[in-house]
Design a protein around this motif. Structure first.
Motif, mmCIF file in Angstrom:
data_model
loop_
_atom_site.group_PDB
_atom_site.id
_atom_site.type_symbol
_atom_site.label_atom_id
_atom_site.label_comp_id
_atom_site.label_asym_id
_atom_site.label_seq_id
_atom_site.Cartn_x
_atom_site.Cartn_y
_atom_site.Cartn_z
ATOM 1 N N LEU A 114 -1.703 -25.323 55.635
ATOM 2 C CA LEU A 114 -2.386 -25.392 54.346
ATOM 3 C C LEU A 114 -3.599 -26.309 54.408
ATOM 4 C CD1 LEU A 114 0.512 -25.492 51.755
ATOM 5 C CD2 LEU A 114 -1.082 -23.660 52.203
ATOM 6 N N ALA A 115 -3.465 -27.429 55.111
ATOM 7 C CA ALA A 115 -4.585 -28.365 55.237
ATOM 8 C C ALA A 115 -5.737 -27.716 55.989
ATOM 9 C CB ALA A 115 -4.125 -29.638 55.934
ATOM 10 N N VAL A 116 -5.449 -26.941 57.014
ATOM 11 C CA VAL A 116 -6.504 -26.247 57.753
ATOM 12 C C VAL A 116 -7.214 -25.256 56.825
ATOM 13 C CG1 VAL A 116 -6.935 -24.576 59.603
ATOM 14 C CG2 VAL A 116 -5.501 -26.564 60.022
ATOM 15 N N GLY A 117 -6.457 -24.519 56.018
ATOM 16 C CA GLY A 117 -7.069 -23.588 55.063
ATOM 17 C C GLY A 117 -7.913 -24.304 54.029
ATOM 18 N N VAL A 173 -2.356 -19.589 47.694
ATOM 19 C CA VAL A 173 -1.932 -20.486 48.768
ATOM 20 C C VAL A 173 -1.165 -21.671 48.199
ATOM 21 C CG1 VAL A 173 -2.801 -22.139 50.455
ATOM 22 C CG2 VAL A 173 -3.665 -19.809 50.443
ATOM 23 N N PHE A 174 -1.698 -22.292 47.153
ATOM 24 C CA PHE A 174 -1.031 -23.459 46.608
ATOM 25 C C PHE A 174 0.196 -23.097 45.775
ATOM 26 C CE2 PHE A 174 -5.192 -25.255 47.630
ATOM 27 C CZ PHE A 174 -4.743 -26.251 48.481
ATOM 28 N N ALA A 175 0.242 -21.890 45.217
ATOM 29 C CA ALA A 175 1.451 -21.445 44.533
ATOM 30 C C ALA A 175 2.576 -21.245 45.543
ATOM 31 C CB ALA A 175 1.179 -20.155 43.766
ATOM 32 N N VAL A 176 2.255 -20.653 46.686
ATOM 33 C CA VAL A 176 3.257 -20.489 47.743
ATOM 34 C C VAL A 176 3.718 -21.854 48.236
ATOM 35 C CG1 VAL A 176 3.592 -19.695 50.112
ATOM 36 C CG2 VAL A 176 2.499 -18.211 48.453
ATOM 37 N N ASP A 177 2.796 -22.788 48.330
ATOM 38 C CA ASP A 177 3.147 -24.140 48.745
ATOM 39 C C ASP A 177 4.132 -24.759 47.768
ATOM 40 O OD1 ASP A 177 3.150 -26.607 50.039
ATOM 41 O OD2 ASP A 177 1.489 -27.343 48.821
ATOM 42 N N SER A 178 3.868 -24.628 46.482
ATOM 43 C CA SER A 178 4.773 -25.231 45.505
ATOM 44 C C SER A 178 6.122 -24.517 45.477
ATOM 45 C CB SER A 178 4.140 -25.216 44.110
ATOM 46 O OG SER A 178 3.954 -23.888 43.680
ATOM 47 N N ILE A 179 6.141 -23.232 45.734
ATOM 48 C CA ILE A 179 7.413 -22.502 45.781
ATOM 49 C C ILE A 179 8.227 -22.935 46.996
ATOM 50 C CG2 ILE A 179 8.395 -20.212 46.163
ATOM 51 C CD1 ILE A 179 6.165 -19.111 44.408
ATOM 52 N N PHE A 180 7.540 -23.250 48.081
ATOM 53 C CA PHE A 180 8.234 -23.651 49.302
ATOM 54 C C PHE A 180 8.723 -25.095 49.240
ATOM 55 C CE2 PHE A 180 8.246 -24.784 53.918
ATOM 56 C CZ PHE A 180 9.235 -23.904 54.292
ATOM 57 N N LEU A 181 8.082 -25.926 48.428
ATOM 58 C CA LEU A 181 8.442 -27.343 48.380
ATOM 59 C C LEU A 181 9.818 -27.585 47.758
ATOM 60 C CD1 LEU A 181 5.120 -29.127 47.470
ATOM 61 C CD2 LEU A 181 6.407 -29.319 49.576
ATOM 62 N N PHE A 182 10.183 -26.830 46.744
ATOM 63 C CA PHE A 182 11.460 -27.087 46.077
ATOM 64 C C PHE A 182 12.657 -26.817 46.992
ATOM 65 C CE2 PHE A 182 15.058 -25.767 43.450
ATOM 66 C CZ PHE A 182 15.286 -26.957 42.797
ATOM 67 N N THR A 198 15.459 -29.644 48.523
ATOM 68 C CA THR A 198 16.915 -29.572 48.389
ATOM 69 C C THR A 198 17.601 -29.540 49.753
ATOM 70 O OG1 THR A 198 16.789 -27.167 48.180
ATOM 71 C CG2 THR A 198 16.827 -28.443 46.147
ATOM 72 N N ILE A 199 17.005 -28.863 50.729
ATOM 73 C CA ILE A 199 17.603 -28.814 52.068
ATOM 74 C C ILE A 199 17.414 -30.140 52.781
ATOM 75 C CG2 ILE A 199 17.393 -27.742 54.344
ATOM 76 C CD1 ILE A 199 16.874 -25.120 52.951
ATOM 77 N N PHE A 200 16.282 -30.806 52.531
ATOM 78 C CA PHE A 200 16.007 -32.076 53.181
ATOM 79 C C PHE A 200 17.056 -33.121 52.799
ATOM 80 C CE2 PHE A 200 13.647 -36.145 53.526
ATOM 81 C CZ PHE A 200 13.406 -36.093 54.882
ATOM 82 N N ALA A 201 17.608 -33.008 51.594
ATOM 83 C CA ALA A 201 18.620 -33.968 51.139
ATOM 84 C C ALA A 201 19.982 -33.705 51.780
ATOM 85 C CB ALA A 201 18.739 -33.914 49.621
ATOM 86 N N MET A 220 8.188 -28.713 57.557
ATOM 87 C CA MET A 220 7.325 -28.907 56.400
ATOM 88 C C MET A 220 5.953 -29.438 56.817
ATOM 89 S SD MET A 220 6.486 -28.545 53.399
ATOM 90 C CE MET A 220 7.900 -27.918 52.594
ATOM 91 N N PHE A 221 5.906 -30.324 57.796
ATOM 92 C CA PHE A 221 4.613 -30.828 58.232
ATOM 93 C C PHE A 221 3.793 -29.738 58.936
ATOM 94 C CE2 PHE A 221 6.192 -35.229 57.620
ATOM 95 C CZ PHE A 221 5.151 -35.651 56.799
ATOM 96 N N ILE A 222 4.445 -28.847 59.636
ATOM 97 C CA ILE A 222 3.735 -27.706 60.231
ATOM 98 C C ILE A 222 3.161 -26.823 59.131
ATOM 99 C CG2 ILE A 222 4.045 -25.564 61.544
ATOM 100 C CD1 ILE A 222 6.059 -27.114 63.296
ATOM 101 N N PHE A 223 3.962 -26.547 58.121
ATOM 102 C CA PHE A 223 3.512 -25.729 56.988
ATOM 103 C C PHE A 223 2.359 -26.406 56.255
ATOM 104 C CE2 PHE A 223 3.907 -24.457 52.489
ATOM 105 C CZ PHE A 223 3.642 -23.114 52.641
#
Length: 133
Positions: free
Chosen positions: A117-120, A82-91, A95-98, A110-113
């Protein structure tokens, strides 16, 4: 007639690229076959009872083949994924957020995602999975 010769020349050039790929594939298969054949011919074959035993993680197989595994190890693996997927999604998100025009929509996504994760994580914490016993 010149049109037919042009087509033949183009087709020959086109398939020449594939012939190079095919030749490299054949050479690769031959290389692997020769390596396996040489290994079979050169290795010593001295079977002993110890060599014929099942080997698993350096532990001699004693007793039955069925062993109980604690579920918490699977939960730790699941949390890692779960947290590996989170870190893969953050990068890519960063870049898109910029980029101009994507800020608000990307921020909401991102806040929905992160909410999922927070619920899990909350569920795992509530079940006591994160405590070492």
């Amino acid at each position: 007639m010149p049109d037919a010769t042009v087509r033949t020349t183009v087709a020959a050039d086109y398939f020449q690229g594939y012939s190079v790929v095919g030749l490299i594939a054949v050479i690769g298969v031959l290389f692997v076959a020769v390596a396996f054949g040489a290994g079979r011919l050169l290795r010593p074959v001295v079977p002993t009872p110890e060599k014929l035993l099942t080997y698993e993680c350096g532990v001699d197989p004693v007793g039955e083949g069925w062993a109980h595994t604690q579920v918490r190890y699977y939960v730790y693996a699941f949390l890692y994924v779960v947290f590996a997927v989170d870190s893969i999604f953050l990068f890519p998100w960063a870049t898109i957020f910029a980029a101009p025009g994507f800020g608000g929509v990307t921020l909401v996504e991102m806040f929905i995602f992160l909410g999922f994760l927070a619920v899990g994580l909350l569920y795992a914490w509530k079940k006591g999975v994160l405590e070492w016993t």
